[in-house]
Scaffold this active site. Structure first.
Site, PDB file in Angstrom:
ATOM      1  N   HIS A 144      83.114 -45.600 -86.332  1.00  0.00           N
ATOM      2  CA  HIS A 144      82.833 -46.769 -87.172  1.00  0.00           C
ATOM      3  C   HIS A 144      84.101 -47.272 -87.844  1.00  0.00           C
ATOM      4  O   HIS A 144      84.894 -46.500 -88.369  1.00  0.00           O
ATOM      5  CB  HIS A 144      81.790 -46.408 -88.237  1.00  0.00           C
ATOM      6  CG  HIS A 144      81.087 -47.581 -88.817  1.00  0.00           C
ATOM      7  ND1 HIS A 144      81.707 -48.501 -89.639  1.00  0.00           N
ATOM      8  CD2 HIS A 144      79.794 -48.002 -88.704  1.00  0.00           C
ATOM      9  CE1 HIS A 144      80.833 -49.423 -89.992  1.00  0.00           C
ATOM     10  NE2 HIS A 144      79.672 -49.154 -89.443  1.00  0.00           N
TER      11      HIS A 144
ATOM     12  N   CYS B 245      73.177 -51.142 -88.933  1.00  0.00           N
ATOM     13  CA  CYS B 245      73.843 -51.653 -87.736  1.00  0.00           C
ATOM     14  C   CYS B 245      73.820 -50.625 -86.613  1.00  0.00           C
ATOM     15  O   CYS B 245      73.692 -50.977 -85.432  1.00  0.00           O
ATOM     16  CB  CYS B 245      75.278 -52.063 -88.059  1.00  0.00           C
ATOM     17  SG  CYS B 245      76.326 -50.733 -88.701  1.00  0.00           S
TER      18      CYS B 245
END
Length: 355
Positions: free
Chosen positions: A186, A159
């Site tokens: 994150h 990602c």
């Protein structure tokens, strides 16, 4: 004779379930059909977590359970609970492609076990151990047109690489990048516990995910160089887990080779987003991370956070939904691969002969 392209999922965690949801919400849902899922967890839990999701809400269709199957809008999806690639009779399901979402297998000899067990093709929801362990690594919108179609093992990268490579590529083309440092902020992941406990060999990941900001290791620098080899030796990265359920960000700091101001950088990235709708987006509104939950873009450039310090020292901030956007890119990767591989969706010869 053509038919829907038959898919299976190995590993029905956050990304596996998001992938099924993304396909269900996509115009491609009539082209691709999920026929099998392998997940060690029990079927009742799988059905429940398909129906109800704390991050993405209640499933928009009908979710049910049958004998050894998950039922979505009346369609049965066979469920198995094997712990190894060989533990599933993949050939029985006549799949065209397996979406490997467990993250447990990264070396080529591990991945080919799926091929030997009856999976003609694998799409990985992770980078694999290295570029040499897969036939092709794709970032849709960057290099998907180089896909040939005859590959067996394709990676959809990560990602974070899907978020930052398109942005970094634009900056390098326009201004040149001498050095770049990437800091990923994150959201928590399932390799972190809710409370302190014996959970991971990385000691920091044994600390409560919801009480602390936790630095963790990252392979983002290597992932970037896999796509932008001209930046080899110029990229460093670190990652910090933050106590939110979803949506992440990357803070990019770069020394540029040519002069650039805030207007020039934002104009460049805004134009790039306009050329790739659905993949990149640009906004200069006063955002918080929750604004991008369930956002399908690989990256959303936050123009309000662009800074320069001197003529060649730049800072760019990028938001991305680390679950949903990546699941959407898995669908894009499937579509790109299927266009180049006519064998997908073709009724097997032995099936035609039995009709």
């Amino acid at each position: 004779m053509s038919r829907p392209i038959r898919l299976a999922i190995n590993g029905y965690g956050r990304i596996g379930r998001c992938f099924l949801r993304a396909l269900h919400e996509s115009p491609l849902k009539n082209k691709f059909q999920i026929v099998a899922i392998n997940e060690p967890a029990d079927l009742e839990s799988m059905v429940y977590l398909t129906h109800f999701d704390s991050t993405h809400g209640v499933f928009s269709g009908q979710v049910g359970q049958g004998p050894d199957c998950l039922i979505i809008d009346g369609q049965e999806i066979h469920v198995s609970h094997a712990q190894t690639p060989e533990g599933v009779d993949w050939a029985r399901h006549e799949i065209d492609l397996l979406v490997e979402c467990s993250g447990r297998y990264g070396l080529r000899d591990e991945l080919t076990r799926f091929v030997d067990a009856g999976c003609p093709r694998l799409l990985l929801s992770h980078p694999g151990h290295s570029a040499q362990d897969v036939d092709f690594t794709m970032i849709y919108g960057v290099n998907h047109e180089k896909l040939k179609g005859d590959e067996r093992i394709v990676s959809n990268a990560s990602c974070t690489t899907n978020a930052i490579v398109p942005v970094l590529d634009q900056l390098h083309r326009a201004f040149g990048v001498e050095q770049v440092y990437l800091t990923t902020l994150h959201s928590v992941m399932n390799d972190q516990p809710l409370i302190d406990g014996y959970h991971h060999s990385d000691l920091r990941r044994n600390r409560s995910a919801m009480q602390s900001i936790v630095p963790v290791a990252t392979g983002l620098a290597q992932g970037v160089v896999r796509f932008l080899p001209q930046l080899a030796g110029k990229v460093q990265a670190k990652a910090i887990r933050v106590p939110t359920l979803n949506v992440s960000a990357i803070d990019l700091v770069a020394n540029l080779e040519r002069n650039a101001d805030v207007h020039a950088i934002n104009s460049l990235l805004k134009a790039a987003a306009a050329k790739q709708p659905g993949l990149l987006a640009y906004s200069d509104a006063p955002h918080a991370s929750v604004d991008f939950n369930h956002d399908p873009h690989s990256a959303v450039i936050d123009g309000s956070q662009t800074r320069v310090n001197g003529p060649r020292f730049a800072n760019v901030f990028v938001w991305f939904d680390n679950e949903w956007a990546f699941a959407c890119r898995l669908l894009d990767a499937l579509q790109a691969w299927s266009v180049r591989c006519p064998a997908m969706g073709q009724t097997p010869k032995h099936t035609l002969e039995s009709v």
